[in-house]
Scaffold this motif. Structure first.
Motif, mmCIF file in Angstrom:
data_model
loop_
_atom_site.group_PDB
_atom_site.id
_atom_site.type_symbol
_atom_site.label_atom_id
_atom_site.label_comp_id
_atom_site.label_asym_id
_atom_site.label_seq_id
_atom_site.Cartn_x
_atom_site.Cartn_y
_atom_site.Cartn_z
ATOM 1 N N GLN A 94 0.896 -1.153 -0.002
ATOM 2 C CA GLN A 94 0.010 0.037 -0.025
ATOM 3 C C GLN A 94 0.824 1.241 0.066
ATOM 4 O O GLN A 94 1.736 1.161 0.740
ATOM 5 C CB GLN A 94 -0.867 -0.085 1.195
ATOM 6 N N ALA A 95 0.408 2.203 -0.854
ATOM 7 C CA ALA A 95 1.130 3.433 -0.759
ATOM 8 C C ALA A 95 0.138 4.687 -0.639
ATOM 9 O O ALA A 95 -0.853 4.573 -0.803
ATOM 10 C CB ALA A 95 1.767 3.764 -2.305
ATOM 11 N N ALA A 96 0.518 5.670 0.229
ATOM 12 C CA ALA A 96 -0.332 6.914 0.663
ATOM 13 C C ALA A 96 0.523 7.848 -0.065
ATOM 14 O O ALA A 96 1.709 8.334 0.453
ATOM 15 C CB ALA A 96 -0.389 6.963 2.231
ATOM 16 N N ILE A 97 0.043 8.680 -0.815
ATOM 17 C CA ILE A 97 0.608 9.714 -1.481
ATOM 18 C C ILE A 97 -0.119 11.048 -1.529
ATOM 19 O O ILE A 97 -1.295 11.101 -1.852
ATOM 20 C CB ILE A 97 1.073 9.367 -3.119
ATOM 21 N N MET A 98 0.279 12.171 -1.346
ATOM 22 C CA MET A 98 -0.252 13.336 -1.289
ATOM 23 C C MET A 98 -0.700 13.810 -2.778
ATOM 24 O O MET A 98 -0.117 13.762 -3.436
ATOM 25 C CB MET A 98 0.983 14.609 -0.941
ATOM 26 N N PRO A 99 -2.066 14.321 -2.689
ATOM 27 C CA PRO A 99 -2.552 14.650 -4.189
ATOM 28 C C PRO A 99 -1.605 15.593 -4.880
ATOM 29 O O PRO A 99 -1.465 15.477 -6.043
ATOM 30 C CB PRO A 99 -3.823 15.114 -3.837
ATOM 31 N N ARG A 100 -0.734 16.391 -4.337
ATOM 32 C CA ARG A 100 -0.010 17.466 -5.049
ATOM 33 C C ARG A 100 1.249 16.787 -5.372
ATOM 34 O O ARG A 100 1.906 17.496 -6.423
ATOM 35 C CB ARG A 100 0.356 18.717 -4.132
ATOM 36 N N ASN A 101 1.663 15.484 -5.113
ATOM 37 C CA ASN A 101 2.797 14.911 -5.566
ATOM 38 C C ASN A 101 2.529 14.077 -6.725
ATOM 39 O O ASN A 101 2.618 12.919 -6.752
ATOM 40 C CB ASN A 101 3.326 14.009 -4.641
ATOM 41 N N ILE A 102 2.135 14.980 -7.957
ATOM 42 C CA ILE A 102 1.999 14.447 -9.015
ATOM 43 C C ILE A 102 2.958 13.258 -9.609
ATOM 44 O O ILE A 102 2.813 12.441 -10.215
ATOM 45 C CB ILE A 102 1.722 15.375 -10.290
ATOM 46 N N ALA A 103 4.088 13.655 -9.426
ATOM 47 C CA ALA A 103 5.259 12.676 -10.011
ATOM 48 C C ALA A 103 5.103 11.387 -9.220
ATOM 49 O O ALA A 103 5.359 10.099 -9.787
ATOM 50 C CB ALA A 103 6.684 13.143 -9.792
ATOM 51 N N SER A 104 4.805 11.346 -7.963
ATOM 52 C CA SER A 104 4.580 9.907 -7.514
ATOM 53 C C SER A 104 3.396 9.345 -7.685
ATOM 54 O O SER A 104 3.482 7.759 -7.707
ATOM 55 C CB SER A 104 4.711 10.100 -5.785
ATOM 56 N N LEU A 105 2.427 10.050 -7.839
ATOM 57 C CA LEU A 105 1.110 9.497 -8.393
ATOM 58 C C LEU A 105 1.181 8.725 -9.703
ATOM 59 O O LEU A 105 0.888 7.474 -9.968
ATOM 60 C CB LEU A 105 0.168 10.480 -8.487
ATOM 61 N N ARG A 106 2.260 9.312 -10.493
ATOM 62 C CA ARG A 106 2.317 8.588 -11.906
ATOM 63 C C ARG A 106 2.989 7.375 -11.641
ATOM 64 O O ARG A 106 3.045 6.407 -12.472
ATOM 65 C CB ARG A 106 2.937 9.473 -12.792
ATOM 66 N N VAL A 107 4.193 7.407 -10.747
ATOM 67 C CA VAL A 107 4.991 6.290 -10.528
ATOM 68 C C VAL A 107 4.030 5.056 -10.016
ATOM 69 O O VAL A 107 4.090 4.032 -10.534
ATOM 70 C CB VAL A 107 6.219 6.495 -9.518
ATOM 71 N N VAL A 108 3.244 5.286 -9.156
ATOM 72 C CA VAL A 108 2.513 4.138 -8.505
ATOM 73 C C VAL A 108 1.569 3.663 -9.612
ATOM 74 O O VAL A 108 1.276 2.454 -9.522
ATOM 75 C CB VAL A 108 1.709 4.256 -7.249
ATOM 76 N N GLU A 109 0.861 4.650 -10.454
ATOM 77 C CA GLU A 109 0.056 3.941 -11.233
ATOM 78 C C GLU A 109 0.758 3.157 -12.542
ATOM 79 O O GLU A 109 0.385 2.262 -13.137
ATOM 80 C CB GLU A 109 -0.620 5.318 -12.215
#
Length: 185
Positions: A134-149
């Motif tokens: 499981q990952a918890a990512i701040m919505p403003r951290n667009i780069a990290s959101l792209r990584v998990v996706e």
């Protein structure tokens, strides 16, 4: 795009001075995404304490923390350019962990985090025999959101007041992956 080959190495195998350099170099860059750190965290003594704790948690099957290492040019020894942690390992009916990571500011936007997270998920499922990451990512951290996706994590929802980041209780987006859903296997 991946411009260099990386490996994950248990963080306790990395020289403490290399980690001090990594954290000091990225202190300001990471501040908006991490908990507040005491000044000792950015010293050799602080890193030695963290390395000893990382080894103990690894041996206890409670957490697996890696240095993301780049293999550059003629350097025989890989250079740490980030961290990847599989933490909060719980067995029993949950059989899961949480993941957190960062890549040095100078190494961003090269596919390194995607490659490292793929390796970490593979380790979680194959070596640690876990069933969920499981990952918890701040919505403003667009780069990290792209990584998990890109790695195949699935969005589950928003967790209100879930993480204390830089002194503020934040509402991260929760993502997870299981072996049944993982496309990177």
């Amino acid at each position: 795009m991946i411009s260099q080959e990386i490996t994950l190495q248990p963080i306790f195998e990395i020289p403490p001075d290399d980690l001090v350099n990594l954290y000091v170099e990225n202190r300001t860059f990471l501040e908006p995404y991490e908990p507040k750190r005491p000044d000792i965290y950015f010293t050799r003594a602080g890193q030695i304490e963290l390395l000893n704790n990382a080894r103990r948690l690894w041996e206890e099957d409670s957490a697996y923390t890696f240095a993301i290492c780049a293999h550059r040019g003629d350097h025989a020894t890989p250079v740490p350019i980030g961290r990847m942690s599989l933490s909060n390992v719980v067995r029993g009916s949950w059989h899961s962990c949480t993941v957190g990571y960062f890549v040095s500011q100078h190494a961003n936007n090269r596919g390194i985090a995607t490659q490292a997270l793929t390796q970490a998920v593979r380790f979680a499922f194959q070596d640690a025999k876990l069933h969920r990451v499981q990952a918890a990512i701040m919505p403003r951290n667009i780069a990290s959101l792209r990584v998990v996706e890109k790695v195949g994590f699935h969005y589950e929802g928003l967790a209100k007041y879930y993480l204390n980041i830089n002194g503020v209780w934040e509402d991260p987006r929760i993502y997870s992956v299981t072996p049944e859903l993982w496309t990177g296997r």
